[in-house]
Design an enzyme around this catalytic site. Structure first.
Site, short mmCIF file in Angstrom:
data_model
loop_
_atom_site.label_atom_id
_atom_site.label_comp_id
_atom_site.label_asym_id
_atom_site.label_seq_id
_atom_site.Cartn_x
_atom_site.Cartn_y
_atom_site.Cartn_z
N ASP A 373 5.60 5.67 6.79
CA ASP A 373 5.12 6.36 5.42
C ASP A 373 5.00 7.91 6.01
OD1 ASP A 373 4.92 6.78 2.82
OD2 ASP A 373 2.43 6.49 2.78
N HIS A 577 -1.71 10.31 7.89
CA HIS A 577 -0.60 10.93 6.76
C HIS A 577 -0.77 11.38 5.12
CE1 HIS A 577 0.46 6.88 6.52
NE2 HIS A 577 0.59 7.23 5.05
ZN LIG Z 1 0.84 5.98 3.62
#
Ligand SMILES: [Zn+2]
Length: 1003
Positions: A373, A577
């Site tokens: 991700d 992130h």
């Molecule tokens: Zn994520």
């Protein structure tokens, strides 16, 4: 035959939704409910033993609970009836969920009275097993996490911070009772779900599709909707023949890996993630107990460490399954970090601390990088991951590209130094698959390497906010293991998938350079204080380790290994992130700022204390140079006398502007306080193109179509406002001979004070801006037009740089209209070049423009601030300080030096010069880290890299006795020498372009 598809398909949907699924759980006994609210909106979770031992008030199904972020404990008691013929007994709970988005709303964790964990509860997983004939006595810790993203996404909301979230109860306890799970009804639901899902993905004119349609209709005909329970097995008998039809040998092979993506913070604070991990792992370990075929992969050593500390009994359950190889630690990193902005050494530490944890706790070294991700992947990663013990790389995020479709799903990825790593993008295009027919069909049809190979990975399990696989997903996996028309699903580990994929496709195609995500370009800029804290702490950690090592080797102080590890972990966590990219709620970024401030204070104290020991007494003023470059006659990694300042810069007022002249530069500012000329006196070249104005602040409207904190949409460039009005302009000459021009500008409700400093002898103009920022949905850039005709620009990344075109010839080039750079951007012609170095900025762009005198010039723009309103409506409001420099840099190495220098300013103190611990001669290699080994041996670890993209040979001279030199990898394990030549006290290294090398020096 008439086409009856639509009619029957609609019938399936309605019967399944309204009759079969509701019949799975048959209520058989009530539960008594007691309740205890903890703290409300301002309260924080309390330890379970404390909550369980407290007093409860009478409660009931239907009662409201849960101001946002509050915790409510439910005590459930009741008697389980004797065993039933048709299925097991389960408590069924509904905390008041919307029937979607598990992990994004209220969640629960069920405990026994002794405080031990039973399992987690979410909208897709609301059951707790109980034994017939026993007494239920359960406590449910219910977390009132608000739904921040839904129903209308991206609207500004106060829900992301305790103080603004309000105290209205968000939920209502909707169900709490003892049921029998009717096995036949439950299995019928799965049979229909799988066959119906498969059918709808087959071509409309496919014969097998038609067979499925009629077969399902026959099954529905066998069902008495007034008594689903009694007739479910009859309906299943109709479906059995369909489910028994074997798959084709040519079917796409899916390696399904159980998984839960758990964002370490995002639309919830870090403290909630600690509880999310416990809920998910509690569920997964139970699923592993009940379903021997399941294999589950979990990344992020940080999340294991949270569990170990906060729910040790759940961690023990996890550990037992790791031992059998079914709970698989993966990724090898401390967290699933951003990879664009994380500095070189920090990227190395993500793996060093991650892998060390997995080795210490489980004896496992992860071979697969697991970053499904993160928002794009730096071109430096292949070398870093290979040196960290990993051989394979996984993400799927590039499927989110706005413009270009990536040509491969399985390929070899080559980084800046030429290292290649076998990489897979799951073509299912999600990291939270549910193994539905639609997903499986998409994985097969979307797979771009078909023909050459026929195998892909599907991570399945609810995620983002955790949850993980469910038993319903396992029902789907079992039915699609070998089913006509369907991809063949096998539950496997990432390692099993990669071994098969690589054997299948040894000559997989090569992709060179970064995996740029054509989306989320605002994440290089949003939440500026988080960016600044990261950059500052990365450099303070370098200084602290360098001086602590120097002091330890000289016997002046112990090495504070535990303290440094603890501080690194804070910095590494915040590189997650959604934290460093600035895409979390206000709560997360407020805490991040507080954490950075605490880390900075502790490191400053450590650095000062070690430097005091090293410099000793004495009252001579010395300057300390922590950069890897000798500077102003100061040795790198040492300290020496302060160099006398050169002749003062001469200041003249001219034509309403200012002329600054030093021995090396002549800088002209116009009456607007903008730089219209900067002549490098040695070459005679003007850095600024004729007629252009540099250091110009510019505002653009910045309202992306969605994902506000994440996205900078290309149309932002269509309108621009130049900030060239001057409220005040001052010129001063400092005691050190530097000239300082200060320009004050007002705009909207905001103001900016720009300073430009020309120091004697400096081949650069130092710029700073103090902004009091009150704009909304606006991006602030600073433009620096540079008179260089360049096809590409060099942007610093981890342990080197990468080149990106300045043109937009292809759609791939055009999509890179905003990119990440670390400490510098460099544009050059042979023999002359200019760097723009910065102290806390990541978002950059370089564009090319037709010059008035022919050719082109290059404009470098830095993205200084944004002001998105989701998920933090107050993003970046208030005061900010930013520093950058316009540097004459003929070679890229000059840019590297400028980047270190602006991030590691010389420190001043009194005492004696400090001899560097080691010196590098021969040039061309840069020391990134000096530290003591993680193993406590006292060995000195030195990490270097070649920063220019050239071959080089350097000699290292330690100033302490060294018994043995070995080359090690990032995990500090010995490796085959790769460039090291050690003989008779001299250490020589031959490095390839951008090669990273780590040496272990035994004292
Ligand atoms: Zn994520």
């Amino acid at each position: 035959m008439h086409d009856r598809r639509r009619l029957i398909e609609d019938r399936i949907t309605r019967v399944l939704t309204e009759r079969i699924r509701p019949a799975v759980h048959r209520p058989v006994a009530p539960l008594q409910v007691e309740v205890r609210h903890v703290g409300g909106g301002q309260g924080e979770p309390v330890p379970p033993v404390e909550a369980i031992g407290a007093s409860y008030e009478p409660g009931a199904v239907g009662q409201p609970w849960g101001p946002a972020w509050g915790t409510t404990w439910f005590h459930l008691t009741g008697a389980v009836p004797p065993a039933a013929d048709d299925g097991p007994h389960e408590v069924v709970i509904d905390l008041g969920w919307s029937p979607h988005s598990p992990g994004f709303q209220a969640e629960g964790l069920a405990y026994r009275p002794d405080g031990s964990v039973v399992k987690g509860l979410n909208p897709m997983n609301g059951w707790i097993p109980v034994e017939p004939g026993t007494e239920v006595d359960l406590y449910v810790e219910a977390a009132a996490n608000p739904l921040v993203l839904q129903p209308h996404p991206f609207l500004p909301t106060g829900l992301g911070e305790k103080a603004t979230a309000g105290d209205r109860p968000l939920y209502r306890l909707a169900r709490a009772e003892i049921c029998v799970r009717d096995t036949q009804v439950w299995e019928l639901a799965a049979d229909l779900d799988v066959l119906d899902g498969l059918m709808r993905e087959l071509p409309a004119d496919d014969g097998w599709r038609a067979e499925l349609l009629l077969g399902i209709e026959r099954a529905l005909d066998r069902l008495d909707l007034g008594d689903v329970s009694a007739t479910a097995s009859d309906a299943r008998a109709e479906l059995a023949a369909l489910l028994a039809r074997r798959g084709a040998d040519t079917a796409h092979r899916v390696s399904a890996v159980g998984h839960a993506h758990i964002d370490s913070a995002w639309l919830w604070p870090v403290r909630e993630t600690v509880r999310k991990v416990a809920r998910t792992v509690a569920n997964v370990t139970q699923l592993l107990d009940d379903h021997p075929g399941l294999i589950y992969a979990m990344s992020s050593a940080q999340q294991y460490e949270w569990l170990e500390k906060h729910r040790p009994e759940v961690f023990e359950r996890l550990k037992q399954h790791v031992a059998t190889g079914r709970f698989v630690p993966t990724g090898g990193m401390w967290v699933e970090s951003d990879t664009n902005m994380v500095g070189g050494e920090a990227m190395a530490r993500q793996f060093l601390l991650g892998q060390r944890y997995f080795r210490e706790k489980f004896g496992v070294t992860c071979r697969e990088v697991w970053l499904p991700d993160s928002f794009g992947y730096s071109a430096a990663l292949p070398q870093i991951v290979r040196q960290a013990g990993c051989t394979h790389f996984l993400t799927q995020k590039i499927s989110w590209n706005q413009q270009n479709v990536f040509p491969h799903h399985t390929f070899r990825w080559e980084g800046i130094d030429g290292t290649r790593v076998f990489t897979h993008f799951p073509p299912v295009d999600t990291y939270t698959a549910e193994l539905t027919g639609r997903e499986l069909a998409h994985a097969a049809s979307n797979f771009r390497d078909k023909g050459a190979t026929n195998r892909s990975l599907v991570p399945f399990g609810y995620g983002d906010g955790g949850g993980g696989p469910t038993r319903e997903m396992l029902q789907r996996a079992a039915r699609t293991a070998d089913l006509a028309g369907s991809p063949r699903v096998t539950i496997e580990s990432p390692a099993q998938f990669f071994a098969a994929a690589e054997a299948d496709y040894p000559d997989a195609p090569v992709w060179v350079g970064e995996l740029y995500l054509e989306l989320h370009r605002g994440t290089y800029t949003s939440q500026a204080r988080t960016k600044e804290g990261n950059r500052r702490c990365e450099h303070l950690l370098r200084e602290a380790e360098l001086w602590a090592t120097t002091a330890a080797v000289r016997g002046l102080a112990d090495y504070p290994a535990d303290q440094l590890t603890r501080l690194w972990k804070v910095v590494l966590l915040q590189q997650f992130h959604d934290i460093l990219p600035g895409s979390s709620i206000a709560w997360v970024h407020r805490e991040a700022a507080e954490n950075y401030a605490a880390v900075e204070a502790e490191l400053e104290e450590l650095i000062t204390a070690r430097l005091r020991l090293l410099a000793g007494s004495g009252d001579a003023e010395i300057a300390v140079n922590a950069t890897p470059f000798d500077d102003d006659s100061l040795p790198s990694l040492g300290a020496g006398p302060v160099a006398p300042a050169g002749p003062a810069v001469v200041v003249e007022r001219r034509n309403g502007g200012v002329l600054l002249t030093s021995e090396v530069l002549q800088v002209t500012l116009d009456g607007h306080g903008l730089v219209v000329s900067m002549v490098d006196l040695s070459s005679g070249r003007d850095v600024i193109p004729t007629g252009e104005r540099a250091n110009l602040l510019q505002l653009h409207q910045d309202f992306p179509n969605k994902w506000d904190a994440w996205d900078l949409d290309e149309f932002y460039r269509n309108t621009v406002r130049d900030l060239d009005d001057v409220a005040d302009l001052q010129v001063d000459v400092r005691d050190d001979g530097a000239a300082v021009v200060t320009v004050t500008r007002g705009f909207g409700g905001s103001s900016a004070i720009q300073t430009m400093t020309l120091r004697p002898g400096a081949r650069q103009l130092d710029c700073a801006v103090d902004v009091d920022w009150h704009e909304r949905e606006t991006v602030l850039k600073v433009a620096l037009p540079i008179d260089v005709h360049a096809t590409d620009a060099a942007y610093e990344t981890q342990f080197g740089h990468l080149r990106r075109p300045t043109h937009t010839n292809t759609s791939w080039d055009a999509a890179r209209f905003e990119v990440c750079a670390h400490r510098f951007v460099h544009v050059a012609e042979p023999g002359f070049g200019v760097a723009v170095a910065n102290s806390a900025t990541y978002g950059h762009e370089v564009t090319r423009h037709e010059a008035s005198r022919g050719g082109t010039f290059s404009t470098v723009r830095l993205s200084l601030l944004r002001a998105p309103r989701f998920p933090d409506p107050e993003t970046d409001q208030g005061r900010h300080h930013r520093r950058y420099a316009l540097v004459v840099a003929p070679e890229v190495t000059d840019a590297v030096r400028a980047g270190y220098r602006i991030n590691l300013p010389h420190r001043r103190l009194t005492g004696a010069p400090i001899e560097p611990l080691l010196q590098v001669s021969g040039g061309g290699a840069v020391i990134e880290a000096v530290k003591l080994a993680e193993d406590g041996s006292g060995d000195v670890i030195v990490r270097l890299y070649e920063p220019a993209g050239a071959r080089t040979r350097v000699t290292l001279e330690p100033t302490f006795p060294v018994r043995e030199v070995t080359q090690v990898d990032l995990l500090e394990d010995p490796m085959e020498p790769d460039g090291l030549e050690a003989a008779d006290g001299s250490i020589t290294l031959r490095l390839r372009p951008f090669q990273l090398a780590t040496l272990r020096l035994r004292r």
